[in-house]
Write a protein that holds these residues in place. Structure first.
Motif, short mmCIF file in Angstrom:
data_model
loop_
_atom_site.label_atom_id
_atom_site.label_comp_id
_atom_site.label_asym_id
_atom_site.label_seq_id
_atom_site.Cartn_x
_atom_site.Cartn_y
_atom_site.Cartn_z
N UNK A 172 0.82 -1.22 0.00
CA UNK A 172 0.00 0.00 0.00
C UNK A 172 0.85 1.27 0.00
N UNK A 173 2.16 1.10 -0.09
CA UNK A 173 3.07 2.25 -0.24
C UNK A 173 4.10 1.90 -1.30
N UNK A 174 3.95 2.46 -2.51
CA UNK A 174 4.90 2.17 -3.58
C UNK A 174 5.55 3.46 -4.08
N UNK A 175 6.78 3.30 -4.55
CA UNK A 175 7.58 4.42 -5.05
C UNK A 175 7.87 4.17 -6.53
N UNK A 193 12.57 3.91 2.52
CA UNK A 193 12.57 2.59 3.14
C UNK A 193 11.16 2.11 3.51
N UNK A 194 10.21 3.04 3.58
CA UNK A 194 8.82 2.66 3.90
C UNK A 194 8.05 2.18 2.67
N UNK A 195 8.66 2.32 1.49
CA UNK A 195 7.96 2.01 0.24
C UNK A 195 8.66 0.88 -0.52
N UNK A 196 7.91 0.20 -1.35
CA UNK A 196 8.48 -0.75 -2.31
C UNK A 196 8.70 0.02 -3.61
N UNK A 197 9.94 -0.01 -4.11
CA UNK A 197 10.30 0.82 -5.27
C UNK A 197 10.15 0.06 -6.58
N UNK A 198 9.56 0.73 -7.56
CA UNK A 198 9.47 0.21 -8.92
C UNK A 198 10.18 1.21 -9.84
N UNK A 241 10.32 19.64 6.90
CA UNK A 241 9.11 19.60 7.73
C UNK A 241 8.01 18.75 7.10
N UNK A 242 7.77 18.96 5.80
CA UNK A 242 6.71 18.19 5.14
C UNK A 242 7.11 16.72 4.98
N UNK A 243 8.42 16.48 4.82
CA UNK A 243 8.90 15.11 4.74
C UNK A 243 8.69 14.36 6.04
N UNK A 244 8.96 15.03 7.17
CA UNK A 244 8.75 14.41 8.48
C UNK A 244 7.27 14.15 8.73
N UNK A 245 6.43 15.10 8.30
CA UNK A 245 4.98 14.93 8.47
C UNK A 245 4.46 13.76 7.65
N UNK A 246 4.97 13.62 6.41
CA UNK A 246 4.56 12.50 5.57
C UNK A 246 5.01 11.18 6.17
N UNK A 247 6.21 11.16 6.71
CA UNK A 247 6.75 9.94 7.31
C UNK A 247 5.84 9.42 8.42
N UNK A 248 5.30 10.32 9.22
CA UNK A 248 4.39 9.91 10.30
C UNK A 248 3.14 9.25 9.73
N UNK A 249 2.65 9.80 8.61
CA UNK A 249 1.46 9.22 7.98
C UNK A 249 1.77 7.84 7.42
N UNK A 250 2.94 7.71 6.77
CA UNK A 250 3.31 6.43 6.16
C UNK A 250 3.53 5.35 7.21
N UNK A 251 3.93 5.74 8.40
CA UNK A 251 4.22 4.76 9.45
C UNK A 251 2.96 4.18 10.08
N UNK A 252 1.82 4.85 9.89
CA UNK A 252 0.57 4.36 10.46
C UNK A 252 -0.05 3.32 9.52
#
Length: 310
Positions: free
Chosen positions: A30-33, A168-173, A134-145
């Motif tokens: 559910x998290x792809x790059x 690292x939270x995403x599977x890369x294509x 700042x926005x990167x850190x905020x996104x990271x919190x969302x991705x971790x949930x």
């Protein structure tokens, strides 16, 4: 044509089919790059993937044989009109330097709303390399949930930097584009076989489809002969006619042409002085645009230092 309006996907067939098979087996992370060089069609690829996901329970399904979106598909038209209740697109605003934290907060608001119908929600972030700290850190919190009903698709220009924690939270294509697909994309965009008309001088310079499209549009704007005008002639014409002052012409295509000119010159001469000049002008041109400095003095310097001395 904008990426979300492009109904035909050209190239990336193997990668797209791989993702379709993963989806059919209910194994899509559910998290792809989606990563690759700028200008190879990552956004178009992502919108086609999104249409496949959203149209599974609709009329006018996505055509996986032709890699084509049906013009009558409901989700396709809702996305074009920015009115799809289960889709949000986040990207850097034109007048901003980065994706702002307020835009990431929009994702939270979107996620917490009720789902429309039986579809999952889809979050597209086009250009994660544009996230601020700042926005990167905020996104990271969302991705971790953990969220089972939300699909994140992140698009990444692989020549730029992104936080390792997000990656690292995403599977890369990873996407690449074949040379023959570049020609097809350009011809499809202009709806004729225009690629053959481009001077061969431009065809060995590693240009992407978007670069060729901008180049052709520039030739049309200047009413120049696409077949018989090479990079030397074009750069001299831009300088002598002060084309760089024309507000209808993108400064990005002029910057790209200068880079092509230096690359071609370096290939012919193989002198370190040319390489140093290229770095110097690339930096100075970027600073001139960034700080709204005088472009004319820069191009006079370019003419004196390189063109007149050749």
């Amino acid at each position: 044509m904008k990426p979300n309006e492009t109904k035909k996907l050209i190239g990336h067939k193997n990668e797209f089919d791989e993702l379709i098979n993963i989806i059919k087996n209910n194994k899509l992370p559910n998290k792809i790059l989606i990563s690759g060089e700028k200008g190879i069609g990552k956004s178009v690829f992502s919108y086609h993937l999104i249409n496949y996901l959203l149209s599974k329970n609709e009329k006018f399904l996505y055509n996986t044989e032709l890699n084509q979106i049906n013009n009558n598909n409901k989700s396709f038209n809702l996305i074009i009109n920015a009115s799809h209740p289960n889709f949000i697109n986040i990207k850097k605003k034109l007048d901003k330097k980065s994706i702002e934290i307020s835009q990431i907060r929009e994702i939270n608001n979107f996620i917490n709303k009720s789902v429309y119908g039986i579809q999952n929600k889809i979050v597209l972030i086009d250009g994660v390399e544009n996230l601020s700290n700042a926005s990167g850190s905020a996104l990271l919190k969302i991705l971790e949930e953990p969220r089972s009903n939300v699909q994140f698709i992140l698009i990444y220009d692989s020549s730029k930097f992104i936080l390792d924690t997000i990656k690292s939270r995403c599977i890369e294509f990873k996407l690449n584009l074949k040379d023959e697909d570049i020609e097809k994309i350009v011809d499809t965009y202009f709806e004729n076989n225009i690629f053959d008309e481009i001077n061969n001088n431009f065809k060995d310079m590693y240009l992407k489809p978007k670069d060729y499209i901008n180049l052709i549009n520039l030739f049309k704007e200047l009413n120049l002969d696409l077949k018989n005008s090479n990079i030397d002639y074009l750069i001299k014409h831009i300088i002598s006619s002060k084309i760089y002052k024309n507000k209808n012409i993108s400064s990005k295509i002029i910057k790209t042409l200068i880079e092509i000119y230096f690359l071609k010159t370096y290939k012919l001469i193989r002198e370190n002085d040319i390489y140093s000049l290229a770095k110097y002008f690339n930096k100075k041109y970027s600073e001139t645009l960034k700080y709204n400095l005088d472009l004319e003095s820069l191009f006079i310097e370019l003419k004196l230092k390189l063109i007149d001395e050749k």
